[in-house]
Design a protein around this motif. Structure first.
Motif, mmCIF file in Angstrom:
data_model
loop_
_atom_site.group_PDB
_atom_site.id
_atom_site.type_symbol
_atom_site.label_atom_id
_atom_site.label_comp_id
_atom_site.label_asym_id
_atom_site.label_seq_id
_atom_site.Cartn_x
_atom_site.Cartn_y
_atom_site.Cartn_z
ATOM 1 N N ASP A 50 5.367 9.163 -2.928
ATOM 2 C CA ASP A 50 4.544 10.371 -2.815
ATOM 3 C C ASP A 50 3.904 10.689 -4.162
ATOM 4 O O ASP A 50 4.292 11.616 -4.854
ATOM 5 N N ASP A 51 2.914 9.891 -4.538
ATOM 6 C CA ASP A 51 2.210 10.179 -5.784
ATOM 7 C C ASP A 51 0.750 10.485 -5.480
ATOM 8 O O ASP A 51 0.352 10.567 -4.328
ATOM 9 N N ASP A 52 -0.034 10.685 -6.502
ATOM 10 C CA ASP A 52 -1.434 11.049 -6.307
ATOM 11 C C ASP A 52 -2.347 9.833 -6.179
ATOM 12 O O ASP A 52 -3.557 9.984 -6.072
ATOM 13 N N ASP A 53 -1.800 8.652 -6.195
ATOM 14 C CA ASP A 53 -2.600 7.447 -6.091
ATOM 15 C C ASP A 53 -3.090 7.285 -4.657
ATOM 16 O O ASP A 53 -2.290 7.225 -3.729
ATOM 17 N N PRO A 54 -4.423 7.212 -4.445
ATOM 18 C CA PRO A 54 -4.940 7.071 -3.079
ATOM 19 C C PRO A 54 -4.436 5.820 -2.375
ATOM 20 O O PRO A 54 -4.431 5.755 -1.166
ATOM 21 N N THR A 55 -3.990 4.817 -3.131
ATOM 22 C CA THR A 55 -3.471 3.622 -2.471
ATOM 23 C C THR A 55 -2.137 3.882 -1.794
ATOM 24 O O THR A 55 -1.653 3.028 -1.050
ATOM 25 N N SER A 56 -1.549 5.067 -1.998
ATOM 26 C CA SER A 56 -0.294 5.377 -1.315
ATOM 27 C C SER A 56 -0.507 5.491 0.189
ATOM 28 O O SER A 56 0.449 5.510 0.950
ATOM 29 N N ASP A 57 -1.761 5.551 0.631
ATOM 30 C CA ASP A 57 -2.053 5.566 2.066
ATOM 31 C C ASP A 57 -1.945 4.176 2.698
ATOM 32 O O ASP A 57 -1.870 4.064 3.902
ATOM 33 N N HIS A 58 -1.936 3.113 1.897
ATOM 34 C CA HIS A 58 -1.996 1.766 2.443
ATOM 35 C C HIS A 58 -0.917 1.443 3.475
ATOM 36 O O HIS A 58 -1.225 0.815 4.474
ATOM 37 N N PRO A 59 0.319 1.834 3.293
ATOM 38 C CA PRO A 59 1.313 1.441 4.294
ATOM 39 C C PRO A 59 1.101 2.077 5.663
ATOM 40 O O PRO A 59 1.754 1.708 6.614
ATOM 41 N N PHE A 60 0.200 3.039 5.773
ATOM 42 C CA PHE A 60 0.093 3.785 7.012
ATOM 43 C C PHE A 60 -1.091 3.375 7.871
ATOM 44 O O PHE A 60 -1.594 4.141 8.665
ATOM 45 N N GLY A 61 -1.529 2.137 7.742
ATOM 46 C CA GLY A 61 -2.575 1.633 8.623
ATOM 47 C C GLY A 61 -2.140 1.693 10.078
ATOM 48 O O GLY A 61 -2.961 1.864 10.977
ATOM 49 N N SER A 62 -0.845 1.579 10.316
ATOM 50 C CA SER A 62 -0.340 1.649 11.687
ATOM 51 C C SER A 62 -0.598 3.021 12.309
ATOM 52 O O SER A 62 -0.812 3.122 13.519
#
Length: 160
Positions: A50-62
């Protein structure tokens, strides 16, 4: 280079009136939606950074995949009578409230955005328990309707 998929004419009518080919397509897409939901649930259970890096969304493609497929089922239910009136009435409010977000998720899968900042962050979406509850109710309702229709047809085929 592009490929065009011929989806055929729009189909109107309940599951009961669907051709065997149409039901097979619906069951295939349902299996994909169920797989995406299972993958999403697993990703949530495993946690995320849970950081501010927008790439933290990557695992949630599902999540986007699940919602995009639910979008197709929702539109078919509301616009083409996919569900019986009783089945539709049970989830109509959830469908109507969820459909804009479902369409946004589908859009994320088919159009590459210019920047992630334009899109809602997945971390905010998964913390919204009301939205997730709605999506799960819609998911379960479609799954139950498809299971009932498949079982009904299997029983009918045994009778003949």
């Amino acid at each position: 280079m592009g490929t065009q998929v011929d989806a055929g004419e729009p189909v109107n009518g309940s599951l009961r009136e669907a051709s065997l080919d149409r039901l097979a397509c619906l069951l295939r897409h349902w299996a994909w939606a169920d797989e995406a939901k299972t993958a999403f649930d697993q990703e949530v259970a495993n946690g995320w950074d849970d950081d501010d890096d927008p790439t933290s969304d990557h695992p949630f493609g599902s999540y986007y995949h699940w919602c995009a497929l639910l979008c197709g089922f929702s539109e078919a239910a509301l616009e083409h009578g996919l569900l019986s009136p009783l089945q539709l009435d049970a989830i109509r409010l959830d469908l109507e409230v969820s459909l804009p977000r479902l369409r946004a998720c589908r859009q994320l899968l088919v159009v590459i955005p210019a920047a992630l900042e334009e899109q809602p962050r997945i971390l905010d979406l998964v913390r919204d328990e009301e939205t997730l509850g709605r999506l799960r109710r819609v998911h379960d309702a479609f799954g139950e309707a498809l299971r009932e229709e498949r079982l009904s047809r299997e029983v009918d085929s045994l009778d003949h």
